[in-house]
Design a protein around this motif. Structure first.
Motif, PDB file in Angstrom:
ATOM      1  N   GLU A   1       1.028 -14.572   7.540  1.00 51.35           N
ATOM      2  CA  GLU A   1      -0.540 -14.476   7.414  1.00 51.35           C
ATOM      3  C   GLU A   1      -1.042 -14.805   5.883  1.00 51.35           C
ATOM      4  O   GLU A   1      -1.798 -15.113   5.493  1.00 51.35           O
ATOM      5  CB  GLU A   1      -0.970 -13.133   8.140  1.00 51.35           C
ATOM      6  CG  GLU A   1      -0.735 -13.118   9.523  1.00 51.35           C
ATOM      7  CD  GLU A   1      -1.692 -14.071  10.363  1.00 51.35           C
ATOM      8  OE1 GLU A   1      -2.771 -14.577   9.659  1.00 51.35           O
ATOM      9  OE2 GLU A   1      -1.397 -14.676  11.418  1.00 51.35           O
ATOM     10  N   ALA A   2      -0.116 -13.731   4.923  1.00 53.84           N
ATOM     11  CA  ALA A   2      -0.448 -13.708   3.793  1.00 53.84           C
ATOM     12  C   ALA A   2      -0.626 -15.269   3.193  1.00 53.84           C
ATOM     13  O   ALA A   2      -1.279 -15.735   2.299  1.00 53.84           O
ATOM     14  CB  ALA A   2       0.437 -13.081   2.890  1.00 53.84           C
ATOM     15  N   TYR A   3       0.523 -16.025   3.579  1.00 56.38           N
ATOM     16  CA  TYR A   3       0.804 -17.303   2.841  1.00 56.38           C
ATOM     17  C   TYR A   3      -0.360 -18.243   3.531  1.00 56.38           C
ATOM     18  O   TYR A   3      -0.945 -18.882   2.741  1.00 56.38           O
ATOM     19  CB  TYR A   3       2.082 -17.926   3.561  1.00 56.38           C
ATOM     20  CG  TYR A   3       2.380 -19.303   3.020  1.00 56.38           C
ATOM     21  CD1 TYR A   3       2.802 -19.408   1.387  1.00 56.38           C
ATOM     22  CD2 TYR A   3       2.600 -20.346   3.754  1.00 56.38           C
ATOM     23  CE1 TYR A   3       2.802 -20.672   0.882  1.00 56.38           C
ATOM     24  CE2 TYR A   3       2.787 -21.818   3.174  1.00 56.38           C
ATOM     25  CZ  TYR A   3       3.043 -21.869   1.796  1.00 56.38           C
ATOM     26  OH  TYR A   3       3.422 -23.135   1.036  1.00 56.38           O
ATOM     27  N   GLN A   4      -0.696 -18.044   4.833  1.00 58.40           N
ATOM     28  CA  GLN A   4      -2.072 -18.954   5.392  1.00 58.40           C
ATOM     29  C   GLN A   4      -3.159 -18.487   4.650  1.00 58.40           C
ATOM     30  O   GLN A   4      -3.976 -19.258   4.350  1.00 58.40           O
ATOM     31  CB  GLN A   4      -1.941 -18.495   6.854  1.00 58.40           C
ATOM     32  CG  GLN A   4      -3.098 -19.689   7.547  1.00 58.40           C
ATOM     33  CD  GLN A   4      -3.297 -19.228   8.877  1.00 58.40           C
ATOM     34  OE1 GLN A   4      -2.399 -18.805   9.667  1.00 58.40           O
ATOM     35  NE2 GLN A   4      -4.366 -19.576   9.406  1.00 58.40           N
ATOM     36  N   THR A   5      -3.485 -17.242   4.314  1.00 54.70           N
ATOM     37  CA  THR A   5      -4.661 -16.733   3.621  1.00 54.70           C
ATOM     38  C   THR A   5      -4.718 -17.516   2.179  1.00 54.70           C
ATOM     39  O   THR A   5      -5.479 -18.081   1.641  1.00 54.70           O
ATOM     40  CB  THR A   5      -4.717 -15.272   3.400  1.00 54.70           C
ATOM     41  OG1 THR A   5      -4.584 -14.744   4.662  1.00 54.70           O
ATOM     42  CG2 THR A   5      -5.692 -14.979   2.774  1.00 54.70           C
ATOM     43  N   ALA A   6      -3.464 -17.452   1.406  1.00 58.12           N
ATOM     44  CA  ALA A   6      -3.390 -18.141   0.079  1.00 58.12           C
ATOM     45  C   ALA A   6      -3.526 -19.618   0.194  1.00 58.12           C
ATOM     46  O   ALA A   6      -4.270 -20.293  -0.525  1.00 58.12           O
ATOM     47  CB  ALA A   6      -1.874 -17.940  -0.583  1.00 58.12           C
ATOM     48  N   GLN A   7      -3.082 -20.262   1.420  1.00 57.22           N
ATOM     49  CA  GLN A   7      -3.371 -21.813   1.437  1.00 57.22           C
ATOM     50  C   GLN A   7      -4.796 -21.961   1.580  1.00 57.22           C
ATOM     51  O   GLN A   7      -5.551 -22.754   1.051  1.00 57.22           O
ATOM     52  CB  GLN A   7      -2.592 -22.249   2.622  1.00 57.22           C
ATOM     53  CG  GLN A   7      -1.156 -22.308   2.383  1.00 57.22           C
ATOM     54  CD  GLN A   7      -0.816 -23.396   1.531  1.00 57.22           C
ATOM     55  OE1 GLN A   7      -1.379 -24.314   1.227  1.00 57.22           O
ATOM     56  NE2 GLN A   7       0.444 -23.240   1.053  1.00 57.22           N
ATOM     57  N   GLU A   8      -5.323 -20.991   2.345  1.00 59.97           N
ATOM     58  CA  GLU A   8      -7.009 -21.165   2.688  1.00 59.97           C
ATOM     59  C   GLU A   8      -7.935 -21.027   1.456  1.00 59.97           C
ATOM     60  O   GLU A   8      -8.705 -21.716   1.351  1.00 59.97           O
ATOM     61  CB  GLU A   8      -7.376 -20.226   3.839  1.00 59.97           C
ATOM     62  CG  GLU A   8      -6.619 -20.623   5.250  1.00 59.97           C
ATOM     63  CD  GLU A   8      -6.990 -19.744   6.358  1.00 59.97           C
ATOM     64  OE1 GLU A   8      -6.613 -19.897   7.340  1.00 59.97           O
ATOM     65  OE2 GLU A   8      -7.694 -18.682   6.302  1.00 59.97           O
ATOM     66  N   GLU A   9      -7.242 -19.891   0.711  1.00 57.63           N
ATOM     67  CA  GLU A   9      -8.106 -19.877  -0.585  1.00 57.63           C
ATOM     68  C   GLU A   9      -7.935 -21.207  -1.416  1.00 57.63           C
ATOM     69  O   GLU A   9      -9.033 -21.563  -2.181  1.00 57.63           O
ATOM     70  CB  GLU A   9      -7.713 -18.586  -1.273  1.00 57.63           C
ATOM     71  CG  GLU A   9      -8.306 -17.319  -0.788  1.00 57.63           C
ATOM     72  CD  GLU A   9      -7.745 -16.035  -1.304  1.00 57.63           C
ATOM     73  OE1 GLU A   9      -7.482 -16.177  -2.524  1.00 57.63           O
ATOM     74  OE2 GLU A   9      -8.156 -15.098  -0.760  1.00 57.63           O
ATOM     75  N   LEU A  10      -6.814 -21.441  -1.631  1.00 55.26           N
ATOM     76  CA  LEU A  10      -6.550 -22.633  -2.362  1.00 55.26           C
ATOM     77  C   LEU A  10      -7.397 -23.764  -1.906  1.00 55.26           C
ATOM     78  O   LEU A  10      -7.875 -24.746  -3.058  1.00 55.26           O
ATOM     79  CB  LEU A  10      -5.168 -23.198  -2.168  1.00 55.26           C
ATOM     80  CG  LEU A  10      -4.411 -24.138  -3.216  1.00 55.26           C
ATOM     81  CD1 LEU A  10      -4.535 -23.541  -4.673  1.00 55.26           C
ATOM     82  CD2 LEU A  10      -3.034 -24.437  -2.926  1.00 55.26           C
ATOM     83  N   GLN A  11      -7.400 -24.061  -0.589  1.00 53.30           N
ATOM     84  CA  GLN A  11      -8.091 -25.315  -0.130  1.00 53.30           C
ATOM     85  C   GLN A  11      -9.554 -24.971  -0.173  1.00 53.30           C
ATOM     86  O   GLN A  11     -10.446 -25.928   0.368  1.00 53.30           O
ATOM     87  CB  GLN A  11      -7.874 -25.790   1.397  1.00 53.30           C
ATOM     88  CG  GLN A  11      -6.440 -26.006   1.215  1.00 53.30           C
ATOM     89  CD  GLN A  11      -5.663 -25.612   2.721  1.00 53.30           C
ATOM     90  OE1 GLN A  11      -6.256 -25.258   3.670  1.00 53.30           O
ATOM     91  NE2 GLN A  11      -4.437 -25.875   2.693  1.00 53.30           N
ATOM     92  N   GLY A  12     -10.000 -23.888  -0.343  1.00 53.92           N
ATOM     93  CA  GLY A  12     -11.445 -23.411  -0.336  1.00 53.92           C
ATOM     94  C   GLY A  12     -12.035 -23.251   0.943  1.00 53.92           C
ATOM     95  O   GLY A  12     -13.205 -23.008   1.134  1.00 53.92           O
ATOM     96  N   LYS A  13     -11.074 -23.105   2.026  1.00 57.37           N
ATOM     97  CA  LYS A  13     -11.694 -22.786   3.265  1.00 57.37           C
ATOM     98  C   LYS A  13     -11.973 -21.343   3.378  1.00 57.37           C
ATOM     99  O   LYS A  13     -12.719 -20.989   4.272  1.00 57.37           O
ATOM    100  CB  LYS A  13     -10.351 -23.345   4.307  1.00 57.37           C
ATOM    101  CG  LYS A  13     -10.972 -23.530   5.715  1.00 57.37           C
ATOM    102  CD  LYS A  13      -9.720 -23.818   6.575  1.00 57.37           C
ATOM    103  CE  LYS A  13      -9.867 -23.026   8.097  1.00 57.37           C
ATOM    104  NZ  LYS A  13      -8.589 -22.822   8.671  1.00 57.37           N
ATOM    105  N   ARG A  14     -11.231 -20.603   2.698  1.00 60.56           N
ATOM    106  CA  ARG A  14     -11.811 -19.136   2.616  1.00 60.56           C
ATOM    107  C   ARG A  14     -12.571 -19.060   1.344  1.00 60.56           C
ATOM    108  O   ARG A  14     -11.549 -19.055   0.008  1.00 60.56           O
ATOM    109  CB  ARG A  14     -10.465 -18.509   2.620  1.00 60.56           C
ATOM    110  CG  ARG A  14     -10.842 -17.010   3.194  1.00 60.56           C
ATOM    111  CD  ARG A  14      -9.382 -16.383   3.122  1.00 60.56           C
ATOM    112  NE  ARG A  14      -8.626 -16.279   4.422  1.00 60.56           N
ATOM    113  CZ  ARG A  14      -8.766 -15.464   5.427  1.00 60.56           C
ATOM    114  NH1 ARG A  14      -9.516 -14.154   5.029  1.00 60.56           N
ATOM    115  NH2 ARG A  14      -8.233 -15.493   6.504  1.00 60.56           N
ATOM    116  N   VAL A  15     -13.881 -18.840   1.126  1.00 66.47           N
ATOM    117  CA  VAL A  15     -14.488 -18.754  -0.038  1.00 66.47           C
ATOM    118  C   VAL A  15     -14.263 -17.295  -0.776  1.00 66.47           C
ATOM    119  O   VAL A  15     -14.546 -16.415  -0.067  1.00 66.47           O
ATOM    120  CB  VAL A  15     -15.924 -19.063   0.290  1.00 66.47           C
ATOM    121  CG1 VAL A  15     -16.967 -19.007  -1.153  1.00 66.47           C
ATOM    122  CG2 VAL A  15     -16.348 -20.534   0.624  1.00 66.47           C
ATOM    123  N   VAL A  16     -14.098 -17.522  -2.122  1.00 66.70           N
ATOM    124  CA  VAL A  16     -14.081 -16.172  -2.733  1.00 66.70           C
ATOM    125  C   VAL A  16     -14.961 -16.753  -4.201  1.00 66.70           C
ATOM    126  O   VAL A  16     -14.554 -17.392  -5.119  1.00 66.70           O
ATOM    127  CB  VAL A  16     -12.587 -15.771  -3.422  1.00 66.70           C
ATOM    128  CG1 VAL A  16     -12.947 -14.327  -4.133  1.00 66.70           C
ATOM    129  CG2 VAL A  16     -11.668 -15.820  -2.041  1.00 66.70           C
TER     130      VAL A  16
END
Lengths: 137, 550
Positions: free
Chosen positions: B440-455
């Motif tokens: 899950e942590a890896y997926q979250t990191a990927q999503e942040e990298l791709q901008g799918k999860r906005v921060v």
């Protein structure tokens, strides 16, 4: 063809926060590198020995406890004492700007503070091996 | 039912007529598909009295106490500890003067690992992420001027938790406060350390034994103390989803409950003193639903699986905190805002205690200013927003009720997986929970990298900022020398024969399988160090070997 980049991802000291270490280990692996992960609570000596035994090109230290200066120094100086000069040491963790400079002065090649995107680490390590002769730092 | 069918038809008509069905799809933080709109049709099956009901009445979906915050506000605590015992004592006094209800003690890593400050492995870590406690002397100084019958203490420590508890009892006795008047909480959740955070020492089986010793002792002697604080937060911060956070916590808790029951202690004797500690993210509506779902499920587990009779045994008492992993290093002031939203999830979720991290806390020990701002965030929410007046204000929202149901199902799914494997200890030894969480942590990191999860400020609306904007607490290297000096002095002044025979008594109690607590209380009074006591226990119990998974 040159062999794959070999990298040791290590958790020195007592810090048990391994989320970042595991994420980055996986990112290196997905980028085609050979990754060895030490697990938790490793002494600098254990890390140095593992790096030599596994014949890695890069040692990545992950430290989130604030103990990065002392622990990194022990790893870098320990390598030097053993005459090991062909390995690049990089450090990641909760490290602020002040300490980035201190770490570089010790001999750490690059520092990745909190919030570093994972691809910045992968790109950096790949960039060390752009010519086929191994580490350029 | 006719009306529900009609609503369903109207929803369909509305979605088509207004092209709502062509809007981009969305997911909850847990990764579940979300609708644009929720209606009575989504919660049609729910029997109000059975599934939602009243605060203070089974299944406690709406809250564990009838009056909730109108009667008692949540406990406001800050987690604090650094340097030597004197440094921590000063910070605690500062925080108590600012309106904190109690102290939450942060220990340094050597203490959490049961090592003395002069252990070679401890050198770089003494007094860094928390306070260094080597002997009772340190505890005495940390509580100097703080009467134990008037403040509650929370101890975030697991492997040497029994030793710290023994020290707490011992300083209480020195102050003239009997164990029965001590209040507070001990983490005592060893299993979460194997899953994430890594502060393990002994293998899981003896760890469970020590945990049960603590509970047995507290059940008899310390009725005001919470001997368990099951930590979902540790797993969530390592990457777990909400369902894993609660599900794994409940699986771990189940192991402890079984272990204590095997000693012949009735479930209703100790279950009322079980507490939890969860983590909130920024999806505060979903978090509030998570807490509602968790309350309902825990009540059912205690009642149906363990046969609890007293309502107090079925209550999910929980502390919550926005996870430090949701705080970001860029534009650190934005963390004040993130923190406030995280807090909102805890409050709307009806929790009993809140720890609130300061805006710089994931990166360094907070300064006095940022620590006070964290407390102010809670005080403003409690006293200026009116949120405390009505219990479970979100209850009855079609969306929240539907989310609550869905999260409950997901938690049960997670628990079923672990039970099918043979329980939490087995799953941990196999590295199963660890692996799922790092996925899950890896997926979250990927999503942040791709901008799918906005921060904001990190992967969207990024501005160039000058480096080093935060004024961080600077570590003082003298702490190490001061601490070593004190330890040496204590060792020189104590009676070594007394220490040795008390250590022998601990070892022999461990060998015979006796409850360790009475022996630990005796040994700490001789000023035996944490490291010495742990060493005696390691000789009997051995040490854990980590299954390495990435």
């Amino acid at each position: 063809m040159r062999r794959k980049i070999r990298i040791l991802v290590a958790k020195p000291g007592l810090d048990g926060h391994d989320r970042g270490a595991k994420v980055i280990a996986r990112a290196f692996r997905d980028a085609g590198m050979e990754v060895i992960y030490t697990g938790l609570h490793q002494s600098p000596e254990q890390i140095i020995n593992a790096a030599i035994q596994e014949d890695v090109d890069v040692i990545g230290l992950s430290i989130l406890s604030g103990a990065h200066i002392g622990l990194s120094r022990k790893v870098v100086e320990g390598l030097r004492k053993k005459g090991v000069t062909d390995k690049v040491v990089i450090v990641g963790g909760t490290i602020d700007e002040r300490d980035v400079q201190r770490l570089k002065a010790i001999g750490v090649a690059e520092v990745f503070g909190p919030g570093s995107p994972i691809d910045s680490l992968v790109n950096y390590v790949q960039g060390l091996f752009v010519n086929d002769r191994g580490p350029t730092v | 039912m006719d009306q529900i069918r009609k609503i369903r038809e109207e929803v369909e008509r509305w979605e088509k007529g207004y092209e709502v069905d062509s809007l981009p799809s969305a997911e909850s933080e847990m990764g579940e598909p979300l609708k644009v709109l929720y209606t009575p049709a989504d919660v049609a099956e729910a029997d109000y009295l059975d599934r939602i009901g009243f605060p203070g009445i089974y299944p406690f979906t709406r809250g564990i106490y009838p009056g909730m915050y109108r009667k008692n506000l949540w406990q406001m605590r800050l987690y604090a500890g650094f340097g030597t015992a004197e440094d921590t004592n000063q910070r605690w006094k500062f925080l108590l003067a600012s309106g904190n209800n109690g102290v939450g003690c942060a220990f340094d890593l050597p203490t959490q690992m049961g090592l003395d400050s002069d252990d070679p492995l401890a050198e770089d870590e003494v007094g860094r992420v928390g306070v260094a406690i080597d002997t009772l002397k340190d505890m005495e100084m940390m509580y100097d001027g703080l009467p134990l019958d008037r403040i509650a203490s929370s101890f975030n420590i697991n492997a040497p938790g029994a030793i710290i508890l023994a020290m707490y009892v011992a300083i209480g006795q020195k102050q003239g406060v009997p164990p029965s008047k001590l209040s507070g909480t001990l983490a005592n959740d060893l299993l979460c350390e194997y899953v994430s955070r890594g502060m393990w020492v002994f293998p899981p089986k003896p760890s469970l034994k020590i945990a049960a010793d603590i509970v047995e002792y507290c059940t008899r002697e310390m009725p005001r103390f919470y001997p368990f604080n099951i930590r979902g937060i540790v797993m969530r911060e390592a990457g777990a989803t909400m369902a894993q956070e609660v599900g794994y916590s409940f699986c771990n808790a189940t192991e402890y409950v079984r272990e204590v029951l095997e000693r012949g202690i009735g479930v209703d004797e100790f279950a009322p003193r079980i507490s939890f500690f969860f983590c909130s993210g920024l999806h505060f509506l979903e978090e509030a639903a998570k807490y509602r779902a968790a309350r309902r499920l825990w009540a059912r587990i205690m009642k149906e699986k363990f046969g609890a009779q007293k309502p107090a045994s079925m209550l999910l008492r929980a502390t919550g905190m926005i996870g430090g992993s949701y705080y970001r290093p860029r534009e650190p002031e934005t963390n004040l805002i993130r923190g406030a939203y995280g807090l909102l999830g805890n409050v709307l979720g009806g929790l009993q205690g809140m720890l609130h991290p300061a805006m710089d806390e994931p990166f360094a020990i907070p300064t006095e200013k940022t620590a006070r701002l964290a407390l102010r965030t809670q005080q403003i929410c409690a006293y200026e927003t009116g949120i405390t007046e009505t219990v479970d204000p979100l209850g009855g929202s079609y969306y929240i009720e539907a989310l609550t149901n869905r999260i409950e199902e997901k938690i049960e799914e997670v628990m079923r997986q672990i039970e099918e494997m043979g329980g939490a200890v087995r799953a941990i030894e196999m590295g199963f929970m660890q692996k799922n969480i790092s996925n899950e942590a890896y997926q979250t990191a990927q999503e942040e990298l791709q901008g799918k999860r906005v921060v904001v400020g990190m992967n969207k609306f990024v501005i160039e900022e000058k480096k080093g904007e935060m004024t961080l607490h600077e570590f003082t290297p003298e702490v190490y020398e001061k601490q070593i000096e004190r330890l040496e002095q204590v060792r020189a002044e104590r009676r070594s024969s007394e220490v040795q025979s008390a250590l022998d008594a601990v070892r022999s109690a461990a060998e015979k399988g006796e409850n360790l607590m009475p022996h630990l209380i005796e040994v700490v009074k001789t000023y035996a160090s944490v490291g010495e006591i742990m060493k005696s226990l390691k000789e009997v119990y051995g040490e854990f070997r980590e299954p390495i998974t990435i």
